[in-house]
Design a protein around this motif. Structure first.
Motif, short mmCIF file in Angstrom:
data_model
loop_
_atom_site.label_atom_id
_atom_site.label_comp_id
_atom_site.label_asym_id
_atom_site.label_seq_id
_atom_site.Cartn_x
_atom_site.Cartn_y
_atom_site.Cartn_z
N LEU A 213 0.71 -1.34 -0.04
CA LEU A 213 -0.02 0.16 0.13
C LEU A 213 0.86 1.40 0.02
CD1 LEU A 213 -2.85 -0.93 2.57
CD2 LEU A 213 -2.80 -0.96 0.18
N ALA A 214 1.87 1.24 0.52
CA ALA A 214 2.98 2.42 0.50
C ALA A 214 4.39 1.82 0.44
CB ALA A 214 2.58 3.21 2.03
N PRO A 215 4.78 1.86 -0.67
CA PRO A 215 6.24 1.25 -0.99
C PRO A 215 7.06 2.13 -0.80
CG PRO A 215 4.87 1.47 -3.08
CD PRO A 215 3.89 1.64 -1.96
N HIS A 216 6.74 3.77 -0.86
CA HIS A 216 7.83 4.38 -0.54
C HIS A 216 8.17 5.19 0.45
CE1 HIS A 216 6.04 4.25 -4.99
NE2 HIS A 216 7.21 4.52 -5.20
N ILE A 217 7.56 4.74 1.67
CA ILE A 217 7.70 5.23 3.05
C ILE A 217 8.29 4.20 3.89
CG2 ILE A 217 5.64 6.87 2.47
CD1 ILE A 217 4.17 5.39 4.36
N ASP A 218 8.79 4.54 4.95
CA ASP A 218 9.54 3.73 5.97
C ASP A 218 8.35 2.60 6.65
OD1 ASP A 218 11.64 3.43 7.95
OD2 ASP A 218 9.78 3.41 9.23
N GLU A 219 8.87 1.44 6.45
CA GLU A 219 7.86 0.40 6.69
C GLU A 219 7.43 0.70 8.40
OE1 GLU A 219 10.59 -2.53 5.79
OE2 GLU A 219 9.98 -2.60 3.70
N ASN A 220 8.31 0.85 9.23
CA ASN A 220 8.02 0.93 10.65
C ASN A 220 6.96 2.17 10.72
OD1 ASN A 220 9.69 -1.16 12.27
ND2 ASN A 220 11.24 0.06 10.96
N TRP A 221 7.17 3.33 9.97
CA TRP A 221 6.28 4.49 10.34
C TRP A 221 4.82 3.76 9.72
CZ3 TRP A 221 2.96 7.65 7.87
CH2 TRP A 221 2.50 8.58 8.46
N ALA A 222 4.71 3.15 8.51
CA ALA A 222 3.50 2.71 7.90
C ALA A 222 2.91 1.91 9.03
CB ALA A 222 3.82 2.08 6.72
N GLU A 223 3.64 1.03 9.32
CA GLU A 223 2.97 -0.13 10.45
C GLU A 223 2.42 0.66 11.52
OE1 GLU A 223 4.58 -4.30 12.17
OE2 GLU A 223 5.64 -2.41 12.97
N SER A 224 3.20 1.56 12.15
CA SER A 224 2.58 2.30 13.27
C SER A 224 1.50 3.06 13.05
CB SER A 224 3.56 3.27 14.02
OG SER A 224 4.74 2.55 14.16
N LEU A 225 1.41 3.63 11.86
CA LEU A 225 -0.05 4.35 11.46
C LEU A 225 -1.20 3.22 11.15
CD1 LEU A 225 -1.20 7.07 10.44
CD2 LEU A 225 -0.67 6.19 8.05
N LEU A 226 -0.81 2.20 10.40
CA LEU A 226 -1.82 1.20 10.33
C LEU A 226 -2.44 0.70 11.74
CD1 LEU A 226 -1.45 -1.57 7.63
CD2 LEU A 226 -2.26 -2.01 9.85
N LEU A 227 -1.37 0.22 12.50
CA LEU A 227 -1.94 -0.20 13.55
C LEU A 227 -2.88 0.74 14.68
CD1 LEU A 227 -1.64 -2.22 16.21
CD2 LEU A 227 0.50 -1.40 16.74
N GLU A 228 -2.20 2.03 14.52
CA GLU A 228 -3.09 2.96 15.38
C GLU A 228 -4.50 3.22 14.80
OE1 GLU A 228 -3.88 5.16 18.58
OE2 GLU A 228 -2.20 4.12 18.21
N LEU A 229 -4.58 3.15 13.37
CA LEU A 229 -5.82 3.57 12.89
C LEU A 229 -6.86 2.26 13.08
CD1 LEU A 229 -4.80 5.05 9.45
CD2 LEU A 229 -6.07 6.23 11.20
N ARG A 230 -6.22 1.09 12.93
CA ARG A 230 -7.03 -0.25 13.26
C ARG A 230 -7.52 -0.09 14.67
NH1 ARG A 230 -10.03 -2.99 10.12
NH2 ARG A 230 -8.69 -3.95 9.04
N LEU A 231 -6.50 0.16 15.63
CA LEU A 231 -6.96 0.33 17.19
C LEU A 231 -8.13 1.28 17.41
CD1 LEU A 231 -3.60 -0.48 18.84
CD2 LEU A 231 -5.55 -1.92 18.63
N LEU A 232 -8.10 2.36 16.46
CA LEU A 232 -8.94 3.47 16.60
C LEU A 232 -10.34 2.91 16.30
CD1 LEU A 232 -7.03 6.41 15.74
CD2 LEU A 232 -8.01 6.08 18.07
N GLY A 233 -10.35 1.89 15.49
CA GLY A 233 -11.62 1.23 14.77
C GLY A 233 -12.13 1.96 13.42
#
Length: 270
Positions: free
Chosen positions: A20-40
């Motif tokens: 989904l986001a091949p041009h950005i830092d993987e750890n940054w993308a994972e943190s964003l994805l995780l937080e959005l999922r936890l927010l519902g």
């Protein structure tokens, strides 16, 4: 070999972020994805947010951290619709079926020996303490749901060790309470308590299955807004979404413990 195994684990961990986001830092993308999922936030909205960040970074030449700052803070600042209620009341409702199952399993386990012996079940102070500990543990799980989920997802080994340690301590405390606090607090019919426990296990299981059929808490897949291809489920999504095994775990344990008690009684061991 260990290096290649580590590389494979790393590649599997970030497969969704790379897609989904091949041009950005993987750890940054994972943190964003995780937080959005936890927010519902819904899966399609999460995919769109990641793709938007990726597009901006490609056009501007900036890194995600430089352009958007901390991923958790950025996720919380987005005015995205919440698909799933992540309130304490919703968490309590999601834990409700398991709580009913566990209460029934404990009632069955505690009353079986007395029922087989034809005697009333003696409720001790230890039993009451165990009930209070269970309620307190449920409150802790609800109150600290976010950090617990983050630990299990981002550091599964460490989170698993901590969760296992808590389980051992919880079990040991309950056993100690039952053994040491044996003063009687009253008695009830062992047969009726056994029936009540079986009904509770059955009702909790039916409740859990109904929630699964209704799609409650199932977690919709995270998809890209630029194509119909659906991203493969990640470790995080599997952990958050898979509940089929959990639905049957407590009923299975209750049946096994009941059969074990009957077998031991028949053998003259108990």
């Amino acid at each position: 070999m260990s290096a290649s195994r580590s590389d494979r684990r790393h590649a599997a961990r970030f497969v969704l972020e790379r897609r989904l986001a091949p041009h950005i830092d993987e750890n940054w993308a994972e943190s964003l994805l995780l937080e959005l999922r936890l927010l519902g936030v819904g899966g399609d909205q999460i995919g769109a947010a990641l793709s938007e960040v990726d597009s901006h970074c490609v056009e501007s030449g900036e890194g995600a951290d430089e352009a958007f700052g901390d991923p958790v803070a950025y996720a919380r600042s987005l005015p995205l619709p919440v698909a799933d209620d992540a309130s304490p009341r919703a968490l309590l409702a999601s834990l409700g079926p398991t709580a009913v199952q566990l209460a029934g399993m404990f009632a069955m386990t505690w009353s079986t020996d007395s029922w087989l012996a034809g005697t009333p079940f003696e409720v001790t102070v230890g039993h009451l303490v165990c009930g209070l500990l269970a309620l307190a543990s449920g409150g802790i799980l609800i109150g600290f749901a976010d950090p617990i989920l983050r630990a299990l997802i981002t550091r599964p080994r460490r989170g698993g060790v901590l969760l296992g340690t808590w389980f051992v301590a919880f079990t040991a405390t309950n056993v100690a309470a039952l053994l040491l606090l044996d003063a009687s607090a009253g008695s009830v019919s062992a047969g009726w308590l056994l029936v009540l426990g079986a009904v509770s296990v059955t009702a909790g299981t039916a409740w859990a299955l109904a929630r699964l059929r209704a799609g409650s808490g199932s977690g919709d897949p995270i998809t890209s807004p630029v194509g119909a291809e659906q991203a493969a489920p990640t470790r995080m999504e599997r952990l958050l979404a898979s509940r089929v095994v959990a639905v049957g775990a407590v009923p299975f344990a209750a049946v096994v413990l009941f059969a074990l008690s009957v077998g031991l009684h028949a053998a003259g061991v108990s």
